[in-house]
Design an enzyme around this catalytic site. Structure first.
Site, PDB file in Angstrom:
ATOM      1  N   CYS A   1       0.900  -1.298  -0.030  1.00  0.00           N
ATOM      2  CA  CYS A   1      -0.020   0.044  -0.116  1.00  0.00           C
ATOM      3  C   CYS A   1       0.840   1.130   0.103  1.00  0.00           C
ATOM      4  O   CYS A   1       1.905   1.248   0.495  1.00  0.00           O
ATOM      5  CB  CYS A   1      -1.072   0.007   1.177  1.00  0.00           C
ATOM      6  SG  CYS A   1      -2.176  -1.374   1.334  1.00  0.00           S
TER       7      CYS A   1
ATOM      8  N   ARG B   1       3.228  -0.490  -4.826  1.00  0.00           N
ATOM      9  CA  ARG B   1       3.235  -1.006  -3.701  1.00  0.00           C
ATOM     10  C   ARG B   1       1.878  -1.426  -3.387  1.00  0.00           C
ATOM     11  O   ARG B   1       1.585  -1.992  -2.267  1.00  0.00           O
ATOM     12  CB  ARG B   1       3.573   0.336  -2.544  1.00  0.00           C
ATOM     13  CG  ARG B   1       4.840   0.707  -2.486  1.00  0.00           C
ATOM     14  CD  ARG B   1       5.100   1.934  -1.711  1.00  0.00           C
ATOM     15  NE  ARG B   1       4.814   1.323   0.033  1.00  0.00           N
ATOM     16  CZ  ARG B   1       5.649   1.289   0.641  1.00  0.00           C
ATOM     17  NH1 ARG B   1       7.050   1.750   0.158  1.00  0.00           N
ATOM     18  NH2 ARG B   1       5.613   1.137   1.842  1.00  0.00           N
TER      19      ARG B   1
ATOM     20  N   TRP C   1      -3.365  -2.621  -1.615  1.00  0.00           N
ATOM     21  CA  TRP C   1      -2.964  -3.943  -2.151  1.00  0.00           C
ATOM     22  C   TRP C   1      -3.792  -4.497  -0.629  1.00  0.00           C
ATOM     23  O   TRP C   1      -3.570  -4.499   0.459  1.00  0.00           O
ATOM     24  CB  TRP C   1      -1.389  -4.252  -1.698  1.00  0.00           C
ATOM     25  CG  TRP C   1      -1.240  -5.761  -1.826  1.00  0.00           C
ATOM     26  CD1 TRP C   1      -0.813  -6.162  -2.821  1.00  0.00           C
ATOM     27  CD2 TRP C   1      -0.944  -6.806  -0.790  1.00  0.00           C
ATOM     28  NE1 TRP C   1      -0.459  -7.522  -3.035  1.00  0.00           N
ATOM     29  CE2 TRP C   1      -0.445  -7.924  -1.655  1.00  0.00           C
ATOM     30  CE3 TRP C   1      -1.127  -6.796   0.647  1.00  0.00           C
ATOM     31  CZ2 TRP C   1      -0.551  -9.075  -0.993  1.00  0.00           C
ATOM     32  CZ3 TRP C   1      -1.073  -8.197   1.433  1.00  0.00           C
ATOM     33  CH2 TRP C   1      -0.642  -9.334   0.314  1.00  0.00           C
TER      34      TRP C   1
ATOM     35  N   ASN D   1      -1.623   2.183   6.006  1.00  0.00           N
ATOM     36  CA  ASN D   1      -0.745   1.168   5.789  1.00  0.00           C
ATOM     37  C   ASN D   1      -0.430   0.460   6.877  1.00  0.00           C
ATOM     38  O   ASN D   1      -0.444   0.740   7.966  1.00  0.00           O
ATOM     39  CB  ASN D   1       0.452   1.367   5.015  1.00  0.00           C
ATOM     40  CG  ASN D   1       0.512   2.200   3.605  1.00  0.00           C
ATOM     41  OD1 ASN D   1      -0.647   2.239   3.051  1.00  0.00           O
ATOM     42  ND2 ASN D   1       1.673   2.779   3.341  1.00  0.00           N
ATOM     43  N   GLY D   2      -0.652  -1.078   6.879  1.00  0.00           N
ATOM     44  CA  GLY D   2      -0.391  -2.049   7.696  1.00  0.00           C
ATOM     45  C   GLY D   2      -1.723  -2.788   8.122  1.00  0.00           C
ATOM     46  O   GLY D   2      -2.681  -2.724   7.328  1.00  0.00           O
TER      47      GLY D   2
ATOM     48  N   GLU E   1      15.813 -18.708  -7.801  1.00  0.00           N
ATOM     49  CA  GLU E   1      15.570 -17.223  -8.156  1.00  0.00           C
ATOM     50  C   GLU E   1      14.851 -17.072  -9.340  1.00  0.00           C
ATOM     51  O   GLU E   1      13.813 -16.414  -9.961  1.00  0.00           O
ATOM     52  CB  GLU E   1      16.637 -16.192  -7.883  1.00  0.00           C
ATOM     53  CG  GLU E   1      16.497 -14.895  -8.520  1.00  0.00           C
ATOM     54  CD  GLU E   1      15.340 -14.109  -7.769  1.00  0.00           C
ATOM     55  OE1 GLU E   1      15.234 -13.090  -8.382  1.00  0.00           O
ATOM     56  OE2 GLU E   1      14.936 -14.339  -6.734  1.00  0.00           O
TER      57      GLU E   1
ATOM     58  N   LYS F   1      11.199 -15.717 -10.452  1.00  0.00           N
ATOM     59  CA  LYS F   1      11.035 -14.563 -11.495  1.00  0.00           C
ATOM     60  C   LYS F   1       9.876 -14.966 -12.476  1.00  0.00           C
ATOM     61  O   LYS F   1       9.199 -14.362 -12.754  1.00  0.00           O
ATOM     62  CB  LYS F   1      12.127 -14.108 -12.212  1.00  0.00           C
ATOM     63  CG  LYS F   1      12.855 -13.632 -11.421  1.00  0.00           C
ATOM     64  CD  LYS F   1      12.442 -12.156 -11.162  1.00  0.00           C
ATOM     65  CE  LYS F   1      13.318 -11.448  -9.900  1.00  0.00           C
ATOM     66  NZ  LYS F   1      12.734 -11.974  -8.527  1.00  0.00           N
TER      67      LYS F   1
ATOM     68  N   GLU G   1       6.579 -14.923 -10.716  1.00  0.00           N
ATOM     69  CA  GLU G   1       5.980 -13.702 -10.576  1.00  0.00           C
ATOM     70  C   GLU G   1       5.352 -12.957 -11.723  1.00  0.00           C
ATOM     71  O   GLU G   1       4.321 -12.329 -11.632  1.00  0.00           O
ATOM     72  CB  GLU G   1       7.098 -12.978 -10.138  1.00  0.00           C
ATOM     73  CG  GLU G   1       7.524 -13.088  -8.595  1.00  0.00           C
ATOM     74  CD  GLU G   1       8.711 -12.401  -8.235  1.00  0.00           C
ATOM     75  OE1 GLU G   1       8.554 -11.576  -6.863  1.00  0.00           O
ATOM     76  OE2 GLU G   1       9.578 -12.144  -8.763  1.00  0.00           O
TER      77      GLU G   1
ATOM     78  N   HIS H   1      14.888 -38.301  -7.574  1.00  0.00           N
ATOM     79  CA  HIS H   1      14.255 -38.634  -6.241  1.00  0.00           C
ATOM     80  C   HIS H   1      12.962 -37.976  -6.127  1.00  0.00           C
ATOM     81  O   HIS H   1      12.181 -37.735  -5.333  1.00  0.00           O
ATOM     82  CB  HIS H   1      15.214 -38.040  -5.247  1.00  0.00           C
ATOM     83  CG  HIS H   1      16.169 -38.504  -4.953  1.00  0.00           C
ATOM     84  ND1 HIS H   1      16.635 -39.883  -4.357  1.00  0.00           N
ATOM     85  CD2 HIS H   1      17.652 -37.993  -5.206  1.00  0.00           C
ATOM     86  CE1 HIS H   1      17.810 -40.217  -4.371  1.00  0.00           C
ATOM     87  NE2 HIS H   1      18.448 -39.169  -4.857  1.00  0.00           N
TER      88      HIS H   1
ATOM     89  N   LYS I   1       5.149  -4.737  -3.970  1.00  0.00           N
ATOM     90  CA  LYS I   1       6.743  -4.477  -3.938  1.00  0.00           C
ATOM     91  C   LYS I   1       7.193  -4.675  -2.460  1.00  0.00           C
ATOM     92  O   LYS I   1       8.076  -5.463  -2.085  1.00  0.00           O
ATOM     93  CB  LYS I   1       7.252  -3.182  -4.625  1.00  0.00           C
ATOM     94  CG  LYS I   1       8.692  -2.781  -4.298  1.00  0.00           C
ATOM     95  CD  LYS I   1       9.706  -4.140  -5.500  1.00  0.00           C
ATOM     96  CE  LYS I   1      10.755  -3.631  -5.507  1.00  0.00           C
ATOM     97  NZ  LYS I   1      11.700  -4.773  -6.275  1.00  0.00           N
TER      98      LYS I   1
END
Length: 615
Positions: free
Chosen positions: A2, A27, A75, A99-100, A488, A492, A495, A511, A610
């Site tokens: 946010c 955000r 968000w 925010n939060g 990573e 990516k 995402e 395995h 983000k």
């Protein structure tokens, strides 16, 4: 997560609020809204589901014009993305953005409903608006003298993390803000005062900023700032001048921020490693003046991080144990604080965060300190952030603002910082002679050029991307220090293209994961020319024998040849221990171009944001 912006000044503030939201949209972009006090002191609110561009049309319809205002891009946490859940939330002429997460909002909501307050949203934030109003009227505690006192009364009852900005028709000449756990800063300009949850939103109006600390509540007018700390005592915070400019958060010639930030990596690495220019040897002081003598006391390393930053830590584990000869453990920050761990006073606790406000990592650091850990180090891209302020040592990566949700330059600069840490630990442990130190420093100095050569492979990588466009799953393989790079790479792809991707150490294929391999699942292989290459080739044969399609990033001299079902791209240099930095850049390019082919939103992938400032 946010984004908040606020303004009070001589100029009409709506254009700043909208431009600030656009900068902060990375955000959160489920919904957006703003509220201003017009010339008559009346609150005018506009909200919209979706992007800030949707909000702009609503603002024009409502005629939201004034010199005092607050705005928010969301968000979703409590409540689905919808206009009714968008901020600001209102209570009888009082508006709040937040925010939060408020952990005790249900208890507070029941109490406020008992007082007659009606709720129209599913959010925890509406509880704050009504709580401030109740404090203002004296329905909870004594009647507040003013908005500032009402906000102080309300925040004393909140449990959780929050950054707030509040305006009211009762006091149209002020803006009140508060911070606990979530970042919030003030902007100081000749024409008034501003607030934001990220410095990048303020750059269009000022570079002079004041970072609030936990517990701070501040009253802003056009000409003044009144601030009290968590104890209610008058306080002052240092005013700093940001080195960033508004140009740093503009796209320029690029189509996406992710693309821009990938191609900024040579410069970001050069800036981060600038202290090596002409240096013949490393000094502990690059991690802060307090570093002198600390590394000699360290007998092990604990790295705490989340997401991409945790993969940087996993890569560093291989470096630290091989080069420095010191045991290194890597833990997901969100898990570490909730298990019973054993403290070691001689352990170096390293926390890694791009924003320095990652809630889980910050909480993990605080947990480690509560257990008696004193050797703490932050690797972070934001010098004024909470994590940096809470550690003994720090290393500030100089990646510059990273707007794309999928981290690129923040990751590679974190890796460079961790390699510097590896070398200093090795020196302290008497495992690094002068010749090796010089050779490693030369490699680090050359790293920006080596990354430029990888970026030049973009046309070849782009050609591969069409083979992934209609796939639903992908497998990434690596070995040794390149296994975290495979992780990573898979992250990516997940995402930004929404292709389900998993990464495994290549030796684990037999395995279980080999059961997934067929002609419809591309298998991406990180294949440096190192001591595990022959083992890796055998694992690739296992894939080929089952009809799998291989996409191999191979070093020159590795003798991996293209053939039916085996696509090979030769990397420009074999870079030894630092090879992970080069290979991850190639994987970034692959994910980016696959996302372009699939037509997804590269910079703002669905369901993600983000800066993760909530647990």
């Amino acid at each position: 997560m946010c984004g908040i912006v606020g303004a009070i000044g001589a100029m009409e503030c709506t254009p700043f609020l909208l431009s600030g939201l656009k900068v902060l949209e990375y955000r959160g972009y489920d919904s957006a809204g703003l509220a201003v006090l017009d010339a008559s002191g009346t609150l005018v609110r506009a909200r919209a589901k979706g992007r800030v561009s949707e909000l702009e049309a609503r603002v024009a319809e409502k005629g939201a014009v004034g010199n005092v205002g607050i705005a928010h891009t969301r968000w979703a946490t409590h409540g689905v993305p919808a206009e009714r859940n968008a901020h600001p939330h209102i209570s009888s002429g009082l508006a709040v953005v937040h925010n939060g997460i408020i952990e005790n909002y249900e208890t507070l909501r029941e109490k406020l409903q008992g007082l007659g307050y009606e709720f129209t949203s599913d959010t925890d934030t509406e509880t704050i608006a009504h709580l401030i109003q109740a404090c203002f009227k004296g329905e909870i505690g004594e009647p507040a003298e003013n908005l500032f006192s009402a906000v102080r009364c309300a925040v004393a009852q909140l449990q959780g993390a929050f950054a707030l900005a509040v305006v009211s028709e009762e006091e149209p000449d002020c803006l009140v803000v508060a911070r606990e756990g979530s970042p919030l800063m003030l902007g100081i300009a000749d024409d008034g005062h501003y607030a934001a949850s990220d410095a990048s939103a303020l750059l269009s109006v000022t570079q002079r900023m004041m970072y609030l600390e936990n517990g701070d509540v501040a009253r802003l007018t056009r000409d003044s700032i009144t601030l009290v700390d968590a104890l209610g005592q008058p306080a002052q915070r240092e005013v700093i001048t940001s080195s960033l400019s508004a140009n740093a958060v503009e796209l320029g010639e690029f189509n996406h921020y992710m693309q821009k930030e990938m191609f900024e990596q040579p410069q970001a690495l050069g800036n981060t490693l600038e202290m090596l220019s002409g240096a013949g040897q490393l000094q502990p002081g690059i991690f802060g003046a307090e570093a002198q003598g600390v590394f000699e006391q360290v007998d092990s390393v604990l790295i705490l991080a989340c997401g991409t930053s945790s993969y940087a830590g996993m890569t560093a584990k291989y470096w630290i144990e091989q080069v420095a000869g010191i045991a290194c453990h890597v833990e997901i920050a969100s898990e570490y604080r909730y298990r019973h761990s054993v403290a070691n006073p001689n352990q170096l606790v390293v926390v890694i965060s791009q924003s320095g406000e990652t809630a889980d990592t910050l909480a993990a650091l605080q947990h480690a300190k509560s257990m008696g850990h004193t050797h703490t180090l932050a690797i972070c891209n934001v010098p004024e952030s909470a994590i940096v302020r809470e550690t003994l040592l720090r290393f500030i990566t100089r990646a510059g603002p990273e707007i794309g949700v999928a981290s690129t330059k923040a990751f590679t600069t974190q890796l460079s910082a961790l390699f510097l840490l590896t070398l200093l630990l090795a020196k302290a442990n008497q495992r690094l002679d002068e010749a090796d130190e010089k050779a490693y420093l030369d490699e680090l100095r050359h790293l920006p050029i080596a990354v430029e050569k990888v970026l030049a492979l973009e046309p070849s990588i782009k050609a591969w991307s069409k083979h992934f466009a209609n796939k639903h799953h992908a497998l990434f393989l690596g070995r040794g220090r390149h296994f975290p790079i495979a992780l990573e790479g898979a992250l990516k792809l997940k995402e930004i293209s929404y292709i389900h991707a998993e990464a495994y150490p290549a030796g684990e294929l037999k395995h279980g994961p080999l059961a997934l391999v067929d002609a419809d699942m591309p298998v991406v292989v990180v294949a440096p020319n190192d001591e595990l290459l022959e083992k890796l080739k055998a694992n690739m044969q296992e894939v080929s024998a089952r009809g799998g399609q291989l996409y191999v990033f191979a070093d020159g001299g590795s003798a991996v040849k293209p053939s039916e079902g085996v696509n090979v791209l030769v990397m420009p240099e074999h870079y030894g221990l630092l090879s992970p930095v080069l290979h991850v850049v190639a994987l970034q390019l692959l994910s980016y171009h696959v996302a372009l082919v699939k037509g997804t939103d590269v910079d703002k992938p669905r369901n993600l944001a983000k800066s993760v400032t909530v647990e």
